[in-house]
Scaffold this active site. Sequence first.
Site, PDB file in Angstrom:
ATOM      1  N   GLY A 169       0.881  -1.248  -0.091  1.00 20.67           N
ATOM      2  CA  GLY A 169       0.041   0.008   0.058  1.00 20.67           C
ATOM      3  C   GLY A 169       0.968   1.188  -0.128  1.00 20.67           C
ATOM      4  O   GLY A 169       1.918   1.163  -0.380  1.00 20.67           O
ATOM      5  N   GLY A 170       0.336   2.263   0.463  1.00 21.12           N
ATOM      6  CA  GLY A 170       1.030   3.493   0.591  1.00 21.12           C
ATOM      7  C   GLY A 170       2.206   3.387   1.393  1.00 21.12           C
ATOM      8  O   GLY A 170       3.304   4.294   1.108  1.00 21.12           O
ATOM      9  N   GLY A 401      22.604  13.751 -30.544  1.00 27.93           N
ATOM     10  CA  GLY A 401      22.074  14.348 -29.071  1.00 27.93           C
ATOM     11  C   GLY A 401      22.744  13.532 -28.225  1.00 27.93           C
ATOM     12  O   GLY A 401      22.884  13.898 -27.001  1.00 27.93           O
ATOM     13  N   ALA A 402      22.833  12.032 -28.225  1.00 33.58           N
ATOM     14  CA  ALA A 402      23.515  11.287 -27.212  1.00 33.58           C
ATOM     15  C   ALA A 402      24.790  11.573 -26.734  1.00 33.58           C
ATOM     16  O   ALA A 402      25.420  11.537 -25.789  1.00 33.58           O
ATOM     17  CB  ALA A 402      23.414   9.899 -27.640  1.00 33.58           C
TER      18      ALA A 402
HETATM   19  C1  HXC Z   1      -3.218  -4.765  12.172  1.00 33.71           C
HETATM   20  C2  HXC Z   1      -2.183  -6.557  11.253  1.00 33.71           C
HETATM   21  C3  HXC Z   1      -2.018  -5.908   9.925  1.00 33.71           C
HETATM   22  C4  HXC Z   1      -2.592  -4.647   9.768  1.00 33.71           C
HETATM   23  C5  HXC Z   1      -0.971  -7.819   9.912  1.00 33.71           C
HETATM   24  N1  HXC Z   1      -1.511  -7.757  11.053  1.00 33.71           N
HETATM   25  N2  HXC Z   1      -1.411  -6.571   9.023  1.00 33.71           N
HETATM   26  N3  HXC Z   1      -2.741  -5.897  12.088  1.00 33.71           N
HETATM   27  N4  HXC Z   1      -3.170  -4.027  11.035  1.00 33.71           N
HETATM   28  N5  HXC Z   1      -2.587  -3.910   8.598  1.00 33.71           N
HETATM   29  C6  HXC Z   1      -1.269  -8.531  12.201  1.00 33.71           C
HETATM   30  C7  HXC Z   1      -2.133  -9.891  11.812  1.00 33.71           C
HETATM   31  O1  HXC Z   1      -3.375  -9.782  12.384  1.00 33.71           O
HETATM   32  C8  HXC Z   1      -1.194 -10.731  12.732  1.00 33.71           C
HETATM   33  O2  HXC Z   1      -1.768 -10.630  14.240  1.00 33.71           O
HETATM   34  C9  HXC Z   1       0.074 -10.516  12.609  1.00 33.71           C
HETATM   35  O3  HXC Z   1      -0.104  -9.149  12.070  1.00 33.71           O
HETATM   36  C10 HXC Z   1       0.721 -11.191  11.570  1.00 33.71           C
HETATM   37  O4  HXC Z   1       0.211 -11.294  10.186  1.00 33.71           O
HETATM   38  P1  HXC Z   1      -0.408 -12.509   9.512  1.00 33.71           P
HETATM   39  O5  HXC Z   1      -1.322 -12.295   8.637  1.00 33.71           O
HETATM   40  O6  HXC Z   1      -0.510 -13.912  10.570  1.00 33.71           O
HETATM   41  O7  HXC Z   1       1.157 -12.950   8.871  1.00 33.71           O
HETATM   42  P2  HXC Z   1       1.329 -13.285   7.528  1.00 33.71           P
HETATM   43  O8  HXC Z   1       0.479 -14.673   7.185  1.00 33.71           O
HETATM   44  O9  HXC Z   1       2.771 -13.518   7.247  1.00 33.71           O
HETATM   45  O10 HXC Z   1       0.755 -12.262   6.464  1.00 33.71           O
HETATM   46  C11 HXC Z   1       1.414 -11.035   6.412  1.00 33.71           C
HETATM   47  C12 HXC Z   1       0.797 -10.027   5.510  1.00 33.71           C
HETATM   48  C13 HXC Z   1      -0.874 -10.233   5.889  1.00 33.71           C
HETATM   49  C14 HXC Z   1       0.722 -10.383   4.023  1.00 33.71           C
HETATM   50  C15 HXC Z   1       1.267  -8.818   5.929  1.00 33.71           C
HETATM   51  O11 HXC Z   1      -0.878  -9.886   7.322  1.00 33.71           O
HETATM   52  C16 HXC Z   1      -1.758  -8.909   5.367  1.00 33.71           C
HETATM   53  O12 HXC Z   1      -2.017  -9.162   4.124  1.00 33.71           O
HETATM   54  N6  HXC Z   1      -1.863  -7.989   5.900  1.00 33.71           N
HETATM   55  C17 HXC Z   1      -2.676  -6.544   5.620  1.00 33.71           C
HETATM   56  C18 HXC Z   1      -1.856  -6.011   4.934  1.00 33.71           C
HETATM   57  C19 HXC Z   1      -2.379  -4.684   4.491  1.00 33.71           C
HETATM   58  O13 HXC Z   1      -3.278  -4.714   3.819  1.00 33.71           O
HETATM   59  N7  HXC Z   1      -2.195  -3.479   5.143  1.00 33.71           N
HETATM   60  C20 HXC Z   1      -2.679  -2.318   4.823  1.00 33.71           C
HETATM   61  C21 HXC Z   1      -2.024  -1.586   3.707  1.00 33.71           C
HETATM   62  S1  HXC Z   1      -2.279  -0.226   3.311  1.00 33.71           S
HETATM   63  P3  HXC Z   1      -1.639 -11.947  15.263  1.00 33.71           P
HETATM   64  O14 HXC Z   1      -2.214 -11.070  16.503  1.00 33.71           O
HETATM   65  O15 HXC Z   1      -2.472 -12.882  14.641  1.00 33.71           O
HETATM   66  O16 HXC Z   1      -0.314 -12.199  15.280  1.00 33.71           O
HETATM   67  C22 HXC Z   1      -1.286   0.896   4.121  1.00 33.71           C
HETATM   68  C23 HXC Z   1      -1.664   2.300   3.713  1.00 33.71           C
HETATM   69  C24 HXC Z   1      -0.570   3.017   4.241  1.00 33.71           C
HETATM   70  O17 HXC Z   1      -0.383   0.546   4.708  1.00 33.71           O
HETATM   71  C25 HXC Z   1      -1.025   4.665   3.745  1.00 33.71           C
HETATM   72  C26 HXC Z   1       0.507   5.223   3.601  1.00 33.71           C
HETATM   73  C27 HXC Z   1      -0.206   6.711   3.176  1.00 33.71           C
END
Ligand code: HXC
Length: 511
Positions: A169-170, A401-402
């Site tokens: 994401g961001g 030009g290069a």
């Molecule tokens: C809160 C999160 C989380 C999130 C993961 N966890 N992502 N908690 N917010 N964004 C937690 C899980 O619940 C889990 O908690 C622990 O972290 C480990 O994650 P798992 O899923 O068990 O690990 P894994 O299977 O290795 O997968 C990792 C992952 C997946 C691929 C990152 O968790 C995932 O897809 N997460 C969401 C990613 C996402 O969409 N993020 C937002 C992106 S947008 P427990 O308690 O079970 O250990 C963004 C905006 C930024 O970031 C903006 C900037 C301007």
Amino acid sequence: MTREQRELLEIKEKIRMGGGNKAVEKQRGLGKHTARERLEMLFDKGTFVETGLFVKHHASAFGMESKTAPADGVVTGHGYVQGHLVYAYSQDFTVLGGTLGEMHANKIAAVQEEALKTKSPIVAINDSGGARIQEGVNALGGYGKIFINNVRSSGVIPQICAILGPCAGGAVYSPALMDFVFMVDGISQMFITGPRVLKEVTGEVVSSQDLGGAKIHNEISGCAHFRDRTEEDCFGRIRKLIELLSEQKLPERKEGEQELRRDQNMDYIVPANPRKPYSMRSVIDGIADRGEFFEYQEEFARNIRTGFIRLNGRSVGVIANEPSILAGCLDINASDKAARFIRTCDAFGIPLLTLEDVPGYLPGKSQEYGGIIRHGAKLLYAYAEADVPKVTVITRKAYGGAYIGMCSIHLGADYVFAWPGAEIAVMGAEGAANIIFAKEIEQGENAEAKRKEYIHQYEEIMMNPYMAAESGYIHDIIVPGETRKRVMEAFRALEQKTEQRIPKKHGNIPL
Ligand code: HXC
């Protein structure tokens, strides 16, 4: 030790365990090291000093009140790399998936500000699920703070990023705003939209590695600059880079490095046939101290090479056309890659050495539609803007030009050397003769013989370095084996170089 002091040490020890044994095992199962192990690999042994160990999140929604998050999922502090002060943060995936909440972001922002205050490089180690969903807008706002600090630091301190897990994401925009991005095969992932969402939105099925793994970003997108097989290799390379960037004011002239060797092999690198390719890598190796080249974006836009060498112990940035790939033509990606590298070197006071063998810009609809005009302009802009010492060596072709774009004297090179076989002209002899003698060739009898004769005439008059040297556009025509010596002398003469520029808010580089 008093009970109070013992308690303190116990608390610290507990926080340092991060998300606990189970989460650490999971991390290892994925082939990854922990956040603290990574910092140990980065810094000189025992020099890392942690700050912000006790920071806690303030969130309460969605069960966060009861969730402990040691160090709020990010280890921050400073240490030394080969004796140079360096700041770093390392996201701890074992703690709430290394996600970024308000306090996690504040810790990162604090270490960024400390690095900036002390004008020291910063290393960001990313391994995170992104914005902590439970913290909503406070998490998103945290990224804003980090981005602003990335921009404030840009061009002031080197910002180095290692993506060692998810970065989605961001969140990808902090690495994108930094100077150097490292990725490791199999564990690094970086994308705006992950495979799961992609499948839902477009139906496209793709693995996370094929979407945003180390290979993809090094070879295709150009969003990363280095790819390593292991975390150990990655940190070894980051340490080397920090050394290369840090020693500008302390040129180290080691015994034996000062020798102005004449490399006989250099005399035979360029083939007699101008259509035959050769590798510019041999030329770089022949010039560099110990033949060592620290290549930047080695796998992207391979028709141009960029990277660091040492000359007499001092770091120099090299930009070199690669005649063995696309004949060394300049295209969109090569222009972007070289322009970015030039600006990186200029910002950190690293002199530029250009090695030129370029037949022109890559022709074609895809290049024109893709904006080669706009992208090629970046290269011109970057060279003209750079005020570090600039030395150019023309090894063979320098057309059109290069020729101007590859740091000619007209674009601000301080010294230009050419090898005796250099061809400095508007274009190759064949193309030139076909245009300027078109009528004569068509009208006359024996058109083909005439064409050959005109090509020969053009070659005789134009395809050499002497005309440019006579006009003062080349400082000297040199035997290839003398290149290292002459380039070293030129950079030595330029050590005190200063240039006056018109003060302005900022330039407007074509983007
Ligand atoms: C809160 C999160 C989380 C999130 C993961 N966890 N992502 N908690 N917010 N964004 C937690 C899980 O619940 C889990 O908690 C622990 O972290 C480990 O994650 P798992 O899923 O068990 O690990 P894994 O299977 O290795 O997968 C990792 C992952 C997946 C691929 C990152 O968790 C995932 O897809 N997460 C969401 C990613 C996402 O969409 N993020 C937002 C992106 S947008 P427990 O308690 O079970 O250990 C963004 C905006 C930024 O970031 C903006 C900037 C301007």
